[in-house]
Design an enzyme around this catalytic site. Structure first.
Site, PDB file in Angstrom:
ATOM      1  N   GLU A 140       5.708   0.157  18.155  1.00  0.00           N
ATOM      2  CA  GLU A 140       5.400   1.480  18.693  1.00  0.00           C
ATOM      3  C   GLU A 140       6.645   2.339  18.558  1.00  0.00           C
ATOM      4  O   GLU A 140       7.671   2.059  19.180  1.00  0.00           O
ATOM      5  CB  GLU A 140       4.980   1.381  20.167  1.00  0.00           C
ATOM      6  N   ASP A 195       6.114  -2.853  22.121  1.00  0.00           N
ATOM      7  CA  ASP A 195       6.114  -1.618  22.907  1.00  0.00           C
ATOM      8  C   ASP A 195       7.456  -0.897  22.776  1.00  0.00           C
ATOM      9  O   ASP A 195       8.512  -1.530  22.849  1.00  0.00           O
ATOM     10  CB  ASP A 195       5.858  -1.993  24.375  1.00  0.00           C
ATOM     11  N   ASP A 250       0.871  -7.976  23.266  1.00  0.00           N
ATOM     12  CA  ASP A 250       1.643  -6.754  23.492  1.00  0.00           C
ATOM     13  C   ASP A 250       2.953  -7.166  24.155  1.00  0.00           C
ATOM     14  O   ASP A 250       2.944  -7.745  25.246  1.00  0.00           O
ATOM     15  CB  ASP A 250       0.849  -5.825  24.413  1.00  0.00           C
ATOM     16  N   HIS A 295      -4.397   2.945  24.795  1.00  0.00           N
ATOM     17  CA  HIS A 295      -4.386   2.946  26.263  1.00  0.00           C
ATOM     18  C   HIS A 295      -3.568   4.082  26.858  1.00  0.00           C
ATOM     19  O   HIS A 295      -3.649   4.330  28.064  1.00  0.00           O
ATOM     20  CB  HIS A 295      -3.828   1.609  26.764  1.00  0.00           C
ATOM     21  N   ASP A 296      -2.768   4.772  26.042  1.00  0.00           N
ATOM     22  CA  ASP A 296      -1.934   5.877  26.524  1.00  0.00           C
ATOM     23  C   ASP A 296      -2.495   7.250  26.164  1.00  0.00           C
ATOM     24  O   ASP A 296      -1.911   8.264  26.537  1.00  0.00           O
ATOM     25  CB  ASP A 296      -0.526   5.779  25.907  1.00  0.00           C
TER      26      ASP A 296
END
Length: 546
Positions: free
Chosen positions: A241, A199, A97, A314-315
């Site tokens: 993302e 990200d 990531d 995870h969000d």
């Protein structure tokens, strides 16, 4: 030409919440290594690790202070090398990531940049003079709440941060920033990683003075330059993302001819339950709207670009709590949601705990939460008059901590995650929802996921077939056909807790049909009329078409 990641299934690990090997209450790399056989049994062949780089952890590692070192709480670079080697032995690739929109304020570049206006690193970040009255240059807001500008006493200027004030944005207009990032990416590629999840990558082309943050005009040239300088000629998976992506924008990223990324994450299906785009004002799911979004992405990216398929990360909240039923029909609805997603065209992503049907958590007090975004917005909204109980209900629904409670391995203390008090409390339902029980039950959600992953390898139609929606406006069921030259697969899912009776289109009525997966008893054939049980879902290979 097919790529290896077209039939891959990715499993996302949030390292601090996955498995704690040294019993300090924090998950770590050796903990992940100890669970590789579990992941191999599940059948996944790619692991996406949320950031494990050195970081002060203001935003749980998405604030990086050293891209080429490992955070001590997660282990060492030797542990990372061992993880890569042990994963490779099991034919599992590791996706890193990578956060390059911003760094930590403790990154050496920023430490230098704030020393003086003429420091060589000053232009690695975005600085502006105050207005005449000393206030911020403009009224742009941070995604985490408050202003996107932070005053720096040392040099008398403001720096820009789209997230926490401890996450200053990098200046991608500076060629030196580009070169540094590319060099670092190549360093990781040489270590043998399988690719990158990038990200908030859609923010690097921003034009601050025009108020443009996402999808700026320089974005795609910057990504193409990154592709050429780093991963472009290597067989790696790259996923960006991109919160603001439309199908047309997604094609720009993921059409192989454009030489950008393998695919992107888009969130149009996620934000349907946010009133006016505000996650802290949750609204019920409108299933026909969800189907329209999913169909649009399947159809639009059919021959140009590639889809990522996900319900959780995870969000985001746990999907069984959001779109399923975490109570009476938790098992049935979790299997239904998995089937609905995994048999579409694209690369599926499983978030840790999804494969055992982990649910949202409802802590009694805001003091039990750790997520910076949740805490900031709770404080901001309650200060502006939102009732604390209203805000806490929204937190229960959509806080990022729903995904971050520790992985539930067994029914022992702290769910077998650690013998120490975890950094974030475990969900109290772990005695009845855990990996040990799932592995002991052949009808568990885990084995349903295992079968879906195996089907993707066995049936080319899942990877390559065209997508055709069925019962498009029905407000309780999702249905579609996947078809290639050799196979036709029909998928039918009941998104409700009620029985639903459907008249099958004549084109789907067959003298022969093989049920390849189901969450109730497998069906022997496809009748002219089908009655679905609550949250029932099945997929049938059709042949001998009328």
């Amino acid at each position: 030409m097919p790529n290896w990641w077209h039939d891959a299934v990715v499993y996302q690990i949030y390292p601090r919440s996955f498995c704690d090997s040294n019993q300090d209450g924090m998950g770590d790399l050796p903990g992940i290594i100890s669970k590789l056989d579990y992941l191999k049994t599940l059948g996944v062949n790619v692991l996406w690790l949320s950031p494990v780089y050195r970081s002060p952890m203001d935003d749980n590692g998405y604030d990086i202070s050293d891209y080429q070192d490992i955070a001590p709480e997660f282990g060492t670079m030797a542990d990372m090398q061992q993880l890569l080697a042990e994963a490779k032995r099991r034919d599992i690739r590791i996706i890193m990531d990578l956060v390059v929109n911003h760094t930590s304020d403790e990154h050496p570049w920023f430490v230098e940049a704030r020393k003086s206006k003429d420091n060589p690193y000053r232009d690695y970040y975005i600085w502006r003079q105050p207005k005449e009255d000393g206030s911020a240059p403009d009224d742009q807001g941070s995604i985490f709440g408050g202003s996107a500008w932070q005053f720096d006493e040392q040099t008398g200027e403001y720096y820009f941060h789209l997230f926490s004030k401890r996450q200053p944005d990098l200046n991608w207009e500076n060629p030196k920033v580009q070169e540094e990032v590319h060099r670092m990416m190549n360093w990781w590629i040489e270590k043998g990683i399988g690719g990158f999840r990038l990200d908030v990558i859609d923010l690097i082309g921003k034009e601050i003075d025009k108020g443009i943050t996402g999808n700026g005009p320089r974005l795609h040239p910057l990504i193409q330059q990154m592709n050429r300088a780093t991963f472009g000629d290597k067989d790696l998976l790259t996923v960006g993302e991109t919160w603001g992506a439309t199908p047309e924008i997604a094609k720009l990223y993921s059409n192989p001819a454009r030489e950008e990324f393998s695919m992107v994450f888009q969130f149009e299906h996620i934000t349907l339950t946010w009133e006016n785009g505000d996650k802290w004002q949750p609204i019920p799911l409108d299933l026909p709207a969800l189907k329209r979004v999913l169909t649009k992405w399947q159809v639009e990216l059919a021959d140009e670009g590639w889809n990522s398929l996900f319900w959780n990360n995870h969000d985001l909240p746990r999907v069984v709590s959001k779109y399923g039923d975490e109570g009476q029909y938790r098992v049935e609805s979790a299997k239904m949601l998995a089937t609905s997603l995994h048999l579409m065209k694209g690369t599926p992503y499983i978030y840790q705990g999804e494969e055992i049907g982990m649910t949202n958590v409802a802590f009694d007090s805001i003091d039990d939460y750790r997520d910076i975004e949740t805490l900031n917005f709770y404080q901001e909204r309650t200060a502006n008059g939102v009732a604390p109980e209203t805000m806490l209900a929204a937190v229960h629904e959509n806080s990022r901590d729903n995904a971050r409670t520790p992985m539930q391995w067994d029914s022992s203390a702290h769910a077998g995650f650690s013998t120490a008090q975890p950094w974030l409390a475990v969900n109290p339902n772990y005695p009845s929802i855990n990996v040990a029980d799932a592995l002991d039950d052949q009808n568990s959600i885990f084995y349903h996921y295992q079968k879906l992953i195996a089907l993707r390898k066995q049936l080319p139609v899942i990877v390559r077939g065209a997508f055709e929606p069925v019962f498009e406006e029905h407000d309780q069921v999702l249905a579609y056909i996947r078809q290639d030259d050799n196979q036709r697969l029909f998928v039918l899912s009941n998104f409700s807790a009620e029985k639903v009776t459907l008249a099958m289109p004549s084109a789907l009525q067959t003298s022969q049909a093989e049920c390849v997966i189901a969450n109730y008893a497998p069906r022997q054939q496809l009748e002219a009329t089908v009655t679905l049980q609550p949250y029932e879902s099945f997929a049938m290979l059709l042949s001998s078409l009328k």
